[in-house]
Motif scaffolding. Structure first.
Motif, short mmCIF file in Angstrom:
data_model
loop_
_atom_site.label_atom_id
_atom_site.label_comp_id
_atom_site.label_asym_id
_atom_site.label_seq_id
_atom_site.Cartn_x
_atom_site.Cartn_y
_atom_site.Cartn_z
N LYS A 13 4.88 11.32 5.43
CA LYS A 13 6.05 11.68 6.23
C LYS A 13 7.36 11.59 5.44
CE LYS A 13 4.31 10.69 10.88
NZ LYS A 13 4.51 9.89 12.11
N THR A 14 7.35 10.91 4.31
CA THR A 14 8.59 10.81 3.54
C THR A 14 8.92 12.10 2.80
OG1 THR A 14 9.83 9.28 2.13
CG2 THR A 14 7.67 9.96 1.33
N GLY A 15 7.97 13.03 2.75
CA GLY A 15 8.23 14.33 2.16
C GLY A 15 8.60 14.28 0.68
N ASP A 68 0.81 -1.22 0.00
CA ASP A 68 0.00 0.00 0.00
C ASP A 68 0.84 1.27 0.00
OD1 ASP A 68 -2.41 -1.30 -0.10
OD2 ASP A 68 -3.03 -0.82 1.94
N GLU A 69 1.95 1.28 0.76
CA GLU A 69 2.72 2.51 0.89
C GLU A 69 4.19 2.21 1.14
OE1 GLU A 69 1.15 4.58 4.28
OE2 GLU A 69 1.78 3.04 5.69
N MET A 70 5.02 3.15 0.73
CA MET A 70 6.46 3.09 0.99
C MET A 70 6.93 4.49 1.38
SD MET A 70 8.23 3.13 -2.80
CE MET A 70 9.76 3.80 -2.09
N GLY A 71 8.11 4.59 1.96
CA GLY A 71 8.64 5.90 2.32
C GLY A 71 9.84 5.79 3.23
N LYS A 72 10.58 6.88 3.36
CA LYS A 72 11.79 6.90 4.19
C LYS A 72 11.49 6.69 5.65
CE LYS A 72 15.50 7.93 3.12
NZ LYS A 72 16.69 7.12 2.74
#
Length: 442
Positions: free
Chosen positions: A319-321, A275-279
């Motif tokens: 939040k990964t901006g 569903d989602e990925m990020g730093k």
């Protein structure tokens, strides 16, 4: 030439995908749930046991590091270190971002990263001094210069605070933790770039052996506060280490972290939907230790599991901006993810880490139906309704997941896996998208 609808796929293929996903089952995994009820008390107790009063003169400035990872209780833990420094050592604490090139490699960007993690002067109880300026402290025993944050170097002492865990691209006795923060994170953009370039020729263990002791001394590192988390992202252990003891003790903490980390319960998958990925999820957006792609972006090597044929990613976390480092590990993604990418921060991060492929854009489609239809066309003779498919929110939250009915049957009787509810069909909405996994009932 007129543009074909459905992301370039024939309508017949898209219609087939709409009715040929497997039936899904909800699985619940059980992991080691050891955690601390009071991380603040643990920090204070651990630091008190080091006898730091003998090394600190009242009024000394002490720099405390804060990284860019989504560490459990990070503001609370750093605030506890600040409190200890001020109340027990009668010293003056300040915090420095220790995150290499993250935050777009700007001082303002790194402050924003910390704020997104809940770390502000108000929450930490002290000033945050952010700069990309460094000093060259020494040369590594391997011959290259080693950079260190200017503000941290101006302090009388430095306290390292970081989580110890398996790194997404480093293999060794030392991976992600206090020593990586010392050698890479505190090097800011210039130092992180040099250190990653060095890792093209030497292992990180070799770099640590040739560099760490000298850096610990010259940068006046007082101690380190090492954190280990359980599979549910809870603080399982706080360990304060005198500076000279960090190189010897961090490998044992890494072993503990690896034993506690969450894993997918499959040896092989045809398709993984994320569903989602990020730093804030992982340094590479998706934890390569979880998806079996630490050695190679698109295939499991060196005994890694699970071996996954295709990965599809739906979105970026807020939040990964906009930093989508790691998107190149996926074969397919949603167009909405691509539209959210901050190309500058993503490219800087990928170049600094010597991993330009991690920023490459996969084939992307506007809807889940089209994305999965395209992925299904690359599975060979395996039809979508019988493929080995799993579906997770992200690589941090895998206690509960969806999987194809056949996979659930294979895991029946597993002592740490519970099947929740009955197999059922999960369909696309009128726009051609699936619900988010958090919205699906069992």
């Amino acid at each position: 030439m007129p543009r074909r609808q459905n992301g370039g796929l024939p309508k017949s293929v898209v219609r087939m995908a709409a009715r040929m996903l497997p039936r899904f089952c909800r699985l619940r995994q059980s992991f080691d749930s050891t955690h601390l009820a009071d991380p603040t008390a643990a920090v204070m107790e651990q630091l008190a046991g080091l006898g730091l009063e003998k090394q600190v003169v009242p009024g000394d400035e002490i720099a405390i590091t804060a990284g860019s990872r989504g560490i459990a209780n990070l503001p609370v833990i750093i605030a506890a270190v600040v409190q200890f420094v001020r109340e027990r050592l009668n010293a003056n604490p300040f915090v420095v971002p220790a995150m290499g090139s993250h935050g777009g490699a700007t001082a303002e960007g790194q402050l924003k990263v910390l704020a997104s993690l809940g770390c502000t002067p108000e929450s930490l109880g002290c000033e945050i001094r952010s700069s990309m300026e460094t000093v060259v402290v020494c040369k590594s025993g391997l011959g290259f210069p080693v950079h260190f944050d200017r503000h941290a170097f101006s302090a009388r002492h430095v306290i390292l605070v970081n989580r110890v865990k398996a790194h997404t691209g480093i293999f060794g006795n030392v991976e992600s933790g206090l020593l990586k923060m010392l050698l890479v994170g505190l090097g800011k953009h210039a130092g992180a770039a040099l250190m990653h370039q060095a890792m093209a020729d030497w292992t990180f263990d070799q770099i640590v052996a040739a560099t760490a002791d000298n850096m610990l001394e010259k940068c006046r590192v007082l101690c380190g506060v090492a954190l280990v988390e359980n599979a549910a992202e809870q603080t399982a252990l706080v360990r304060a280490l005198p500076a000279h003891q960090i190189p010897a003790d961090e490998p044992e903490l890494l072993k503990m972290a690896k034993r506690m980390m969450a894993r997918l319960p499959f040896d092989r998958l045809d398709l993984l939907l994320i569903d989602e990925m990020g730093k804030n999820i992982s340094g590479t957006g998706m934890d390569t230790n979880v998806i079996g792609r630490k050695s190679n972006d698109h295939i499991a090597l060196n005994g890694e599991t699970p071996a996954i044929r295709r990965i599809c990613v739906r979105d970026l976390t807020a939040k990964t901006g906009g930093n989508a480092l790691g998107i190149g590990i996926a074969e397919f993604c949603r167009s909405q993810l691509v539209e959210k990418i901050d190309r500058v921060s993503t490219s800087i991060n990928s170049i600094t880490s010597l991993h330009p492929a991690s920023a490459m854009i996969p084939i992307h489609h506007p809807t889940d139906r089209e994305m999965l239809a395209a992925a299904g066309q690359t599975l060979g003779l395996v039809p979508l309704d019988r493929c080995r498919m799993a579906w997770i929110r992200n690589t941090l939250q895998i206690e509960e997941l969806e999987c194809a009915e056949g996979l659930a049957q294979e895991l029946a009787g597993h002592p740490q896996i519970e099947s929740v509810g009955q197999p059922r069909t999960i369909g696309f909405d009128a726009a051609g998208n699936l619900p988010w996994i958090a919205e699906i009932g069992s």
